[in-house]
Design an enzyme around this catalytic site. Structure first.
Site, short mmCIF file in Angstrom:
data_model
loop_
_atom_site.label_atom_id
_atom_site.label_comp_id
_atom_site.label_asym_id
_atom_site.label_seq_id
_atom_site.Cartn_x
_atom_site.Cartn_y
_atom_site.Cartn_z
N HIS A 164 80.78 83.68 23.43
CA HIS A 164 80.92 82.87 25.00
C HIS A 164 80.04 83.65 25.26
O HIS A 164 78.43 83.52 25.30
CB HIS A 164 81.72 84.72 25.16
CG HIS A 164 80.54 86.01 24.80
ND1 HIS A 164 79.78 87.27 25.74
CD2 HIS A 164 79.65 86.56 23.87
CE1 HIS A 164 79.12 87.53 25.15
NE2 HIS A 164 79.45 87.48 23.92
N CYS A 217 76.22 86.18 26.30
CA CYS A 217 76.23 86.30 25.28
C CYS A 217 74.66 87.06 24.84
O CYS A 217 73.59 86.16 24.96
CB CYS A 217 76.90 85.42 23.97
SG CYS A 217 76.22 86.87 22.43
CO CO Z 1 77.90 88.15 22.52
#
Ligand code: CO
Length: 212
Positions: A98, A101
């Site tokens: 993602h 992060c």
């Molecule tokens: Co992460």
């Protein structure tokens, strides 16, 4: 913020809701699991595997750790992969990173992080593998996003390196490995469309574990 005791109230409501749509929901759930998906994602509290995929209990086998790493000496992730592929016979393995992060961010800053050093080292190594491409990106947040994507790609390769994956794919034609990035800014799941079969073929020269 949800209080600790509220969680048990939520749980009671959830049980009622589930039984409301299917009276045998928990009897059914207790019997067995037969998920089609193994999901390997980040522990980040903002990235909730089942919720963003619209899947419920029993539908996805989940492993999460900081920055969704698949390292060869992590007995935890290797056990999960082996069990999911050999016993549960999942049809798809998803590695989901993602944007934003924290683990990837920490790896981008060269400094002592104590116990996290060996963990983050895996991400620093990925930066080194792709240093030319990454250093050519002058915008820091674009570089950060790209490292998130490259990390997912490398972790997919690490899944493809396992004997469990190779043997199952040879015998059954599954599971397929997918690399995703969850865009935390929009909620969208981005499929990186990694060339699964191309990678499998390409790494065979060194990592083929299908022969005795
Ligand atoms: Co992460």
């Amino acid at each position: 913020m949800t209080s600790y005791t509220q969680i048990f109230e939520n749980n009671k409501r959830w049980i009622e809701q589930k039984k409301g749509t299917n009276a045998d929901f928990f009897e059914h759930l207790a019997k067995d699991q037969n998920p089609d998906y193994l999901y390997i994602g980040c522990s980040d509290s903002r990235v909730s595997a089942e919720e963003m995929m619209g899947l419920g209990p029993g539908e996805v086998f989940v492993h999460r750790n900081i920055a969704n790493l698949v390292t060869t000496i992590d007995l935890n992730v290797q056990s999960v992969i082996n069990y999911a592929i050999r016993q549960l016979k999942v049809k798809h393995v998803i590695v989901c990173g993602h944007y934003n992060c924290g683990g990837v961010k920490a790896a981008m800053i060269p400094r002592d992080m104590g116990l996290l050093n060996p963990w983050l080292r895996n991400i620093r190594d990925i930066y080194r593998f792709h240093q030319e491409e990454l250093d050519a990106i002058s915008d820091e947040s674009a570089r950060y996003d790209r490292l998130v994507e490259l990390n997912v790609q490398e972790q997919c390769i690490n899944v493809i390196k396992t004997a469990a994956l190779q043997l199952s794919f040879q015998e059954h034609g599954y599971p397929i490995v997918h690399g995703w990035v969850f865009d935390i800014r929009t909620g969208r799941i981005i499929d990186l469309n990694i060339d699964f079969e191309g990678i499998l073929e390409k790494i065979r020269h060194i990592y083929d574990l299908t022969k005795k």
